[in-house]
Design a protein around this motif. Sequence first.
Motif, PDB file in Angstrom:
ATOM      1  N   LEU A 185      28.047 -29.050  36.101  1.00  0.00           N
ATOM      2  CA  LEU A 185      27.968 -27.667  35.666  1.00  0.00           C
ATOM      3  C   LEU A 185      26.658 -27.085  36.182  1.00  0.00           C
ATOM      4  CD1 LEU A 185      29.144 -28.028  31.944  1.00  0.00           C
ATOM      5  CD2 LEU A 185      30.519 -27.339  33.920  1.00  0.00           C
ATOM      6  N   VAL A 186      26.764 -26.098  37.073  1.00  0.00           N
ATOM      7  CA  VAL A 186      25.587 -25.465  37.656  1.00  0.00           C
ATOM      8  C   VAL A 186      25.839 -23.962  37.750  1.00  0.00           C
ATOM      9  CG1 VAL A 186      24.817 -27.479  38.975  1.00  0.00           C
ATOM     10  CG2 VAL A 186      26.467 -25.899  39.987  1.00  0.00           C
ATOM     11  N   GLY A 187      24.759 -23.205  37.775  1.00  0.00           N
ATOM     12  CA  GLY A 187      24.893 -21.756  37.824  1.00  0.00           C
ATOM     13  C   GLY A 187      25.542 -21.238  39.081  1.00  0.00           C
ATOM     14  N   ALA A 188      25.459 -22.006  40.172  1.00  0.00           N
ATOM     15  CA  ALA A 188      26.003 -21.563  41.449  1.00  0.00           C
ATOM     16  C   ALA A 188      27.524 -21.625  41.514  1.00  0.00           C
ATOM     17  CB  ALA A 188      25.416 -22.391  42.583  1.00  0.00           C
ATOM     18  N   CYS A 189      28.153 -22.228  40.507  1.00  0.00           N
ATOM     19  CA  CYS A 189      29.620 -22.373  40.520  1.00  0.00           C
ATOM     20  C   CYS A 189      30.191 -21.933  39.189  1.00  0.00           C
ATOM     21  CB  CYS A 189      30.001 -23.823  40.798  1.00  0.00           C
ATOM     22  SG  CYS A 189      31.760 -24.200  40.627  1.00  0.00           S
ATOM     23  N   LYS A 190      31.143 -21.013  39.225  1.00  0.00           N
ATOM     24  CA  LYS A 190      31.832 -20.569  38.028  1.00  0.00           C
ATOM     25  C   LYS A 190      33.021 -21.494  37.802  1.00  0.00           C
ATOM     26  CE  LYS A 190      33.391 -16.374  35.703  1.00  0.00           C
ATOM     27  NZ  LYS A 190      33.660 -14.918  35.845  1.00  0.00           N
ATOM     28  N   GLY A 191      32.749 -22.614  37.181  1.00  0.00           N
ATOM     29  CA  GLY A 191      33.725 -23.674  36.995  1.00  0.00           C
ATOM     30  C   GLY A 191      32.974 -24.987  37.028  1.00  0.00           C
ATOM     31  N   VAL A 192      33.494 -25.966  37.784  1.00  0.00           N
ATOM     32  CA  VAL A 192      32.770 -27.216  37.996  1.00  0.00           C
ATOM     33  C   VAL A 192      32.568 -27.422  39.490  1.00  0.00           C
ATOM     34  CG1 VAL A 192      33.609 -28.275  35.867  1.00  0.00           C
ATOM     35  CG2 VAL A 192      34.882 -28.634  37.998  1.00  0.00           C
ATOM     36  N   GLN A 193      31.433 -27.955  39.837  1.00  0.00           N
ATOM     37  CA  GLN A 193      31.104 -28.174  41.244  1.00  0.00           C
ATOM     38  C   GLN A 193      31.278 -29.655  41.575  1.00  0.00           C
ATOM     39  OE1 GLN A 193      26.898 -28.172  42.855  1.00  0.00           O
ATOM     40  NE2 GLN A 193      27.580 -26.196  43.676  1.00  0.00           N
TER      41      GLN A 193
END
Length: 317
Positions: free
Chosen positions: A253-261
């Motif tokens: 979970l990271v801010g750069a991805c709306k979902g899971v990276q």
Amino acid sequence: MKKRVATAGLVAFLAVDIGLVALALRSGHTASDELPAASTTRAASLTTSPPTTSSPPTTTTKAPTTAATATGARAVPVSRLVSALDAATAWRATTGTCDRGGAALELTSDGGQTWTKLRSPTRAIARVQPLDATRVFTVGAGADCTLKQYASSDAGRTWLAPTVISGGWARRLDNPTQVLAPKESAATPCGDGVVLDLSRTSASEAQSLCADGSVVLTRDGGSTWTDSGDAPGGIALSNLLVDNRLTTYAVRLVGACKGVQLVEVVKGRAADVIACVPVPDARRGDVGLSVTERAGWIVAGNQTWLARGDLTSWKRA
């Protein structure tokens, strides 16, 4: 009702991970039936961890990790499991707990389009391992939280009586900092930190994802653990062998991805970003990952996401 009668072959695959491979060989399957090698589709772009050849491994001592990770998020071990055989067949499970129960087990044979609910052989489940289309084993526990192994030869419709685990891998359900390993009954791969997920490739090799995002590796059955890379924000882990080299994936979970990276974890450098999977409302502990030779699987609650080939394109089943 558990079956009490089993062939010598089924008793053998209950004993240890090594025995499972031997059984597969005797029945006409190779060791890859238990843990498939990775697809060579991405071989040109994969950078994998080389085998340890020069010096013996050293024990990794990690700083104590409390309920918060390095990013301030709460450390939540994976409680939604997925274990895939190929692009069509996979098992998913809810771990439950030893005291409250709640374990759930499901099977799909159509790429996650439909799931068949099965009776869990125990109150809590720590691991599910398919061997082929019909043979599977689980590691789980009852109210006393003693891990045991359960096997089925009819795709989970019936289960043999549980056996004591000898030489197996599983996260311990009564202590989130410990894992059951072939050489250590209560290994602490993350030191005092929480083990979010565990993924094995053989009876001697496995990796753990720690609450601080680090990934650690053992090649001696859990006796010692060494640094194997980092996946900050990581919530689930899966590994396999590509041309006999370890390849490691994590979802985070990271801010750069709306979902899971989805990332590939590589020792000595930042994780290699592969894809952003638009899983809505993904929560820590509720997401599981399984990568096989033919496919990648992500489960999040009752959602299933599937990818083939180079794992860059994911579709909801």
